[in-house]
Design a protein around this motif. Sequence first.
Motif, PDB file in Angstrom:
ATOM      1  N   LEU A  88       8.502  38.349  33.494  1.00  0.00           N
ATOM      2  CA  LEU A  88       7.367  37.968  34.335  1.00  0.00           C
ATOM      3  C   LEU A  88       6.611  39.221  34.762  1.00  0.00           C
ATOM      4  CD1 LEU A  88       9.209  35.415  36.670  1.00  0.00           C
ATOM      5  CD2 LEU A  88       7.926  34.914  34.587  1.00  0.00           C
ATOM      6  N   ARG A  89       5.305  39.219  34.505  1.00  0.00           N
ATOM      7  CA  ARG A  89       4.490  40.384  34.875  1.00  0.00           C
ATOM      8  C   ARG A  89       3.467  39.975  35.924  1.00  0.00           C
ATOM      9  NH1 ARG A  89       0.285  43.870  31.122  1.00  0.00           N
ATOM     10  NH2 ARG A  89       0.010  45.598  32.581  1.00  0.00           N
ATOM     11  N   PHE A  90       3.274  40.864  36.890  1.00  0.00           N
ATOM     12  CA  PHE A  90       2.359  40.595  38.001  1.00  0.00           C
ATOM     13  C   PHE A  90       1.306  41.690  38.064  1.00  0.00           C
ATOM     14  CE2 PHE A  90       6.407  38.711  38.836  1.00  0.00           C
ATOM     15  CZ  PHE A  90       6.132  37.468  39.400  1.00  0.00           C
ATOM     16  N   PHE A  91       0.058  41.291  38.294  1.00  0.00           N
ATOM     17  CA  PHE A  91      -1.011  42.269  38.477  1.00  0.00           C
ATOM     18  C   PHE A  91      -1.167  42.646  39.943  1.00  0.00           C
ATOM     19  CE2 PHE A  91      -3.012  39.989  34.633  1.00  0.00           C
ATOM     20  CZ  PHE A  91      -2.224  40.718  33.755  1.00  0.00           C
ATOM     21  N   ASP A  92      -0.697  41.769  40.844  1.00  0.00           N
ATOM     22  CA  ASP A  92      -0.818  41.993  42.283  1.00  0.00           C
ATOM     23  C   ASP A  92       0.522  42.477  42.830  1.00  0.00           C
ATOM     24  OD1 ASP A  92      -1.481  41.950  44.965  1.00  0.00           O
ATOM     25  OD2 ASP A  92      -1.031  39.808  45.165  1.00  0.00           O
ATOM     26  N   PRO A  93       0.613  43.701  43.357  1.00  0.00           N
ATOM     27  CA  PRO A  93       1.881  44.213  43.878  1.00  0.00           C
ATOM     28  C   PRO A  93       2.501  43.311  44.944  1.00  0.00           C
ATOM     29  CG  PRO A  93       0.278  45.983  43.699  1.00  0.00           C
ATOM     30  CD  PRO A  93      -0.461  44.714  43.438  1.00  0.00           C
ATOM     31  N   ALA A  94       1.681  42.687  45.782  1.00  0.00           N
ATOM     32  CA  ALA A  94       2.221  41.818  46.825  1.00  0.00           C
ATOM     33  C   ALA A  94       2.901  40.597  46.205  1.00  0.00           C
ATOM     34  CB  ALA A  94       1.101  41.379  47.765  1.00  0.00           C
ATOM     35  N   GLY A  95       2.260  40.036  45.174  1.00  0.00           N
ATOM     36  CA  GLY A  95       2.861  38.903  44.488  1.00  0.00           C
ATOM     37  C   GLY A  95       4.163  39.286  43.808  1.00  0.00           C
ATOM     38  N   TYR A  96       4.196  40.502  43.239  1.00  0.00           N
ATOM     39  CA  TYR A  96       5.412  40.992  42.601  1.00  0.00           C
ATOM     40  C   TYR A  96       6.543  41.135  43.609  1.00  0.00           C
ATOM     41  CZ  TYR A  96       8.640  44.505  40.771  1.00  0.00           C
ATOM     42  OH  TYR A  96       9.767  45.201  40.413  1.00  0.00           O
ATOM     43  N   ARG A  97       6.254  41.726  44.772  1.00  0.00           N
ATOM     44  CA  ARG A  97       7.290  41.922  45.789  1.00  0.00           C
ATOM     45  C   ARG A  97       7.813  40.578  46.306  1.00  0.00           C
ATOM     46  NH1 ARG A  97       3.792  46.215  47.201  1.00  0.00           N
ATOM     47  NH2 ARG A  97       2.764  44.904  48.789  1.00  0.00           N
ATOM     48  N   SER A  98       6.916  39.626  46.465  1.00  0.00           N
ATOM     49  CA  SER A  98       7.331  38.303  46.922  1.00  0.00           C
ATOM     50  C   SER A  98       8.241  37.634  45.899  1.00  0.00           C
ATOM     51  CB  SER A  98       6.093  37.435  47.172  1.00  0.00           C
ATOM     52  OG  SER A  98       6.472  36.110  47.507  1.00  0.00           O
ATOM     53  N   ALA A  99       7.880  37.740  44.613  1.00  0.00           N
ATOM     54  CA  ALA A  99       8.691  37.135  43.561  1.00  0.00           C
ATOM     55  C   ALA A  99      10.043  37.821  43.456  1.00  0.00           C
ATOM     56  CB  ALA A  99       7.953  37.222  42.226  1.00  0.00           C
ATOM     57  N   ALA A 100      10.056  39.158  43.604  1.00  0.00           N
ATOM     58  CA  ALA A 100      11.319  39.902  43.513  1.00  0.00           C
ATOM     59  C   ALA A 100      12.264  39.485  44.624  1.00  0.00           C
ATOM     60  CB  ALA A 100      11.044  41.404  43.576  1.00  0.00           C
ATOM     61  N   GLY A 101      11.717  39.182  45.776  1.00  0.00           N
ATOM     62  CA  GLY A 101      12.565  38.728  46.877  1.00  0.00           C
ATOM     63  C   GLY A 101      13.135  37.348  46.627  1.00  0.00           C
ATOM     64  N   ALA A 102      12.355  36.498  45.938  1.00  0.00           N
ATOM     65  CA  ALA A 102      12.813  35.136  45.665  1.00  0.00           C
ATOM     66  C   ALA A 102      13.772  35.083  44.478  1.00  0.00           C
ATOM     67  CB  ALA A 102      11.613  34.230  45.399  1.00  0.00           C
ATOM     68  N   LEU A 103      13.547  35.941  43.478  1.00  0.00           N
ATOM     69  CA  LEU A 103      14.362  35.958  42.251  1.00  0.00           C
ATOM     70  C   LEU A 103      15.342  37.125  42.317  1.00  0.00           C
ATOM     71  CD1 LEU A 103      11.499  35.254  39.697  1.00  0.00           C
ATOM     72  CD2 LEU A 103      13.329  33.675  40.306  1.00  0.00           C
ATOM     73  N   ARG A 104      16.359  36.982  43.136  1.00  0.00           N
ATOM     74  CA  ARG A 104      17.273  38.112  43.371  1.00  0.00           C
ATOM     75  C   ARG A 104      18.113  38.459  42.145  1.00  0.00           C
ATOM     76  NH1 ARG A 104      17.125  39.665  48.492  1.00  0.00           N
ATOM     77  NH2 ARG A 104      16.294  38.238  50.073  1.00  0.00           N
ATOM     78  N   GLU A 105      18.283  37.506  41.211  1.00  0.00           N
ATOM     79  CA  GLU A 105      19.084  37.803  40.022  1.00  0.00           C
ATOM     80  C   GLU A 105      18.263  38.499  38.932  1.00  0.00           C
ATOM     81  OE1 GLU A 105      17.338  33.759  39.008  1.00  0.00           O
ATOM     82  OE2 GLU A 105      17.774  35.017  40.740  1.00  0.00           O
ATOM     83  N   ALA A 106      16.945  38.627  39.163  1.00  0.00           N
ATOM     84  CA  ALA A 106      16.087  39.250  38.162  1.00  0.00           C
ATOM     85  C   ALA A 106      16.256  40.768  38.167  1.00  0.00           C
ATOM     86  CB  ALA A 106      14.625  38.890  38.431  1.00  0.00           C
ATOM     87  N   VAL A 107      16.014  41.377  37.001  1.00  0.00           N
ATOM     88  CA  VAL A 107      16.012  42.833  36.876  1.00  0.00           C
ATOM     89  C   VAL A 107      14.596  43.329  37.150  1.00  0.00           C
ATOM     90  CG1 VAL A 107      16.387  44.778  35.317  1.00  0.00           C
ATOM     91  CG2 VAL A 107      17.877  42.765  35.191  1.00  0.00           C
ATOM     92  N   ARG A 108      14.458  44.262  38.067  1.00  0.00           N
ATOM     93  CA  ARG A 108      13.148  44.727  38.507  1.00  0.00           C
ATOM     94  C   ARG A 108      12.682  45.954  37.730  1.00  0.00           C
ATOM     95  NH1 ARG A 108      12.697  44.522  45.027  1.00  0.00           N
ATOM     96  NH2 ARG A 108      10.954  45.862  44.424  1.00  0.00           N
TER      97      ARG A 108
END
Length: 332
Positions: free
Chosen positions: A243-263
């Motif tokens: 998953l790729r995000f152009f908006d850093p805020a959206g990326y940070r929000s998704a990273a917090g929700a998808l804790r099993e994801a590799v950042r």
Amino acid sequence: MPTSSMGGGAPPAAVSATGLRKSYGDKTVLDGIDLRIPAGSVFALLGPNGAGKTTVVKILSTLITADAGQARVAGHDIAASPDGVRAAIGVTGQFSAVDGLITGEENMLLMADLHHLPRRERRRVAAGLLERFGLAEAAGKPAHSYSGGMKRRLDIAMTLVGDPRVIFLDEPTTGLDPRSRHTMWQIIRELVSGGVTVFLTTQYLEEADELADRIAVLDDGRIAAEGTADELKRLVPGGHVRLRFFDPAGYRSAAGALREAVRDDEALTLRVPSDGSQRELCSLLDWLDAAGVEADELTVHTPDLDDVFFALTGSGAPAGTGRGDRTQENVR
């Protein structure tokens, strides 16, 4: 893609080998190779340079002898009946047998002479094969004027003069442009549809995936794995959705929700484990909707033969570099 053999029982083996070994001085090139290749199929042998692929071909085609082991090709024992093996096979290597100083037709007639075809048959067989391989118009031109793809087609046409039941193609498309490579693939498919067995060595993983009924990976003189392309791919973990995000805020929000994801903070991407199946993708998309996560780009990566090759031969490769990547932009 290759088609599976149909019928009640297993087809007879066109090539079989047990415990093939070969050393040169202190260097062990083959360390106990076992093979069984059904008649009328394409078998691909993959491996890095120096793995022993060409040595296997040379042993099975009786160009060199094994130090140990047994093998049969087209029903003939390679040690007890080498002449029988040679009469039943064709061999085309990386280095063409084409004589560039004579014409394509003369190359064909020379091969017909070597096979002791009756004089009346020689020109008929030569003309038929030149036509079949799209070389009839260039038949009277010196072979040195042919393109790389034309020379390779002429080389295979010469191999077919003796009507072989088994053909060894040792990296036949090395150095060819993509169009010529695809032409060669079609020729190989036509040969197999006519009942010929093809033993293919290649470094092009896409080529094995496209053509081969079964694939073996050779590493350090041993068969590391063997099976269909799909069977080999299932040996390797590592499927994921990127998953790729152009908006850093959206990326940070998704990273917090998808804790099993590799950042990957620098690229604003998250890698979520997935086998790439429709069921898993639907579940992931539903979960993203429920969590209010909107990715700007989604890429599905499923293990491919690149991943298999690197995993089984001990070489490293960055994740997500194989042909299994499929991108869907602005999916949310």
